[in-house]
Design an enzyme around this catalytic site. Structure first.
Site, short mmCIF file in Angstrom:
data_model
loop_
_atom_site.label_atom_id
_atom_site.label_comp_id
_atom_site.label_asym_id
_atom_site.label_seq_id
_atom_site.Cartn_x
_atom_site.Cartn_y
_atom_site.Cartn_z
CG ASP A 1 -0.10 4.85 -3.52
OD1 ASP A 1 0.50 5.94 -3.51
OD2 ASP A 1 -0.30 4.16 -2.49
CD1 TRP B 1 2.85 1.84 1.40
CD2 TRP B 1 1.04 2.36 2.60
NE1 TRP B 1 3.27 2.43 2.57
CE2 TRP B 1 2.19 2.76 3.33
CE3 TRP B 1 -0.21 2.58 3.17
CZ2 TRP B 1 2.12 3.37 4.58
CZ3 TRP B 1 -0.29 3.19 4.42
CH2 TRP B 1 0.87 3.58 5.10
CE LYS C 1 5.37 8.08 3.04
NZ LYS C 1 4.23 7.35 2.50
C1 LIG Z 1 2.97 6.54 2.96
C2 LIG Z 1 2.21 5.88 1.87
C3 LIG Z 1 0.81 5.81 1.85
C4 LIG Z 1 -0.04 6.35 2.98
O1 LIG Z 1 -0.08 7.71 2.90
P1 LIG Z 1 -0.96 8.60 3.90
O2 LIG Z 1 -0.81 9.94 3.29
O3 LIG Z 1 -0.35 8.46 5.24
O4 LIG Z 1 -2.36 8.09 3.87
C5 LIG Z 1 0.20 5.20 0.78
N1 LIG Z 1 0.92 4.67 -0.22
C6 LIG Z 1 2.26 4.71 -0.25
C7 LIG Z 1 3.00 4.11 -1.40
C8 LIG Z 1 2.95 5.32 0.80
O5 LIG Z 1 4.30 5.35 0.79
#
Ligand SMILES: *Cc1c(COP(=O)(O)O)cnc(C)c1O
Length: 355
Positions: free
Chosen positions: A167, A100, A191
């Protein structure tokens, strides 16, 4: 019976939240209309959006501190681009801790210079780099608090004078942090908060307005702030479910309460991974292990079929590792009960005993 759901994302949500969401789809607030067939500008939905935004800031301890909470679309993946679009004038610093982070770097490079301050790529991202230098003249520093795929998590964050962007898709609302250290936090809902389809963005307003490029409306944080997260039709259902999850968390006692349970779950599973001679963890350094996503494998591949059969029998779902790591990944997000982890540990012990 409900399965023990260790899915990495979209992931388990509290059962009471699912029930209330289902009710609202059929009859929202006793209006005899569905949540998903009314105007997003109706009084009832505006109240949902406002409540969700307030609850997010309240949980993070960021109320009245110059922050705004937004519920946008496009996933965390669009935030990789949007953060850079709004904040990157010349140069940005990124910590590369996995897939990511790498995707975030790729988008930022479209808009300016990226300094990769450190990376754990050489060891397939099985640790968190420490003691790196962040250039003081960068526009911001970007990191990923929890690496969902590899099962590593930052336990501390660097001190820096430049704005910190994070993030937090896979560990937001799971542990207490000084969130005021961050100028921008973003997290895909699926998540730890709700269904896929909305992304929480928490932003300190005073970092905006400093880049010279023209920013398209949909990518412009200022536009979304001004329109109170209703510039266009928001993802009404995901925002509603997120609001319910944030209320559920509040009723439980907030982040500090859930963190205690999350610590118990992680300790229970990692102790078994370390103790059980049949298994090995993917992340060698204990301090780098994620409390949300535990990655591990069988030492002996011949036991794979038996183990997976036991898993199935026990009603466990979503334990397969990501293809770039292999093995198993147990995602233990907020809504996963301690009992589910105990069921997994029991299966691991039964395998050891040859049952
Ligand atoms: C799942 C995830 C993403 C991607 O998320 P989307 O909503 O599918 O774009 C980005 N960063 C992390 C840390 C993730 O776990």
């Amino acid at each position: 019976m409900k399965k023990h759901n260790f899915s990495a994302g979209p992931c388990i949500l509290p059962q009471s939240v699912l029930q209330k969401s289902a009710d609202a789809v059929l009859n929202f607030n006793n209006s005899n209309l569905s949540l998903i067939e009314i105007s997003h500008r109706s009084k009832d939905f505006v109240a949902v959006m406002d409540n969700a935004r307030d609850l997010a800031l309240e949980h993070l301890g960021l109320q009245n501190k110059g922050y705004q909470a937004l519920f946008l679309q496009g996933g965390a993946s669009l935030q990789f681009l949007m953060a850079a679009f709004n904040l990157l004038e010349k140069k940005a610093a990124y910590l590369n801790t996995g897939t990511w982070s790498n995707n975030a770097i790729k988008e930022a490079k479209l808009l300016g210079e990226v300094v990769e301050v450190a990376t754990s790529k050489s060891d397939n991202f099985n640790f968190i780099p420490k003691n790196y230098n962040i250039p003081a003249d960068a526009d911001y520093f970007h990191c990923t608090s929890n690496n969902t795929i590899f099962g590593t998590q930052m336990q501390s964050f660097p001190e820096t004078q430049i704005p910190m962007v994070c993030d937090m898709s896979s560990d937001i609302f799971s542990r207490q942090l000084d969130f005021s250290k961050f100028s921008l936090i973003y997290a895909g809902a699926q998540k730890n908060m709700g269904p896929a389809g909305t992304t929480l963005v928490v932003i300190k307003e005073d970092i905006l307005g400093k880049v010279s490029r023209a920013i398209p409306s949909m990518l412009n944080y200022k536009v979304h702030i001004e329109k109170e997260s209703m510039f266009n039709t928001p993802a009404v259902f995901p925002v509603y479910v997120s609001m319910l999850t944030l209320e559920w968390l509040k009723d439980l006692g907030g982040i500090s309460a859930i963190e205690k349970v999350n610590n118990q779950k992680a300790e229970l599973l990692y102790n078994e991974i370390d103790r059980n001679p049949l298994f090995e963890g993917f992340v060698p350094k204990k301090e780098d292990r994620s409390k949300m996503n535990a990655t591990f494998n069988l030492k002996n591949d011949e036991l794979k079929a038996t183990f997976e059969d036991h898993i199935k029998q026990a009603g466990i779902n979503g334990l397969n590792g990501h293809r770039s790591v292999g093995g198993y990944r147990a995602s233990m997000y907020n809504a996963l009960p301690l009992e589910s982890v105990q069921v997994l540990v029991d299966v691991m012990q039964a395998l050891e005993k040859g049952a």
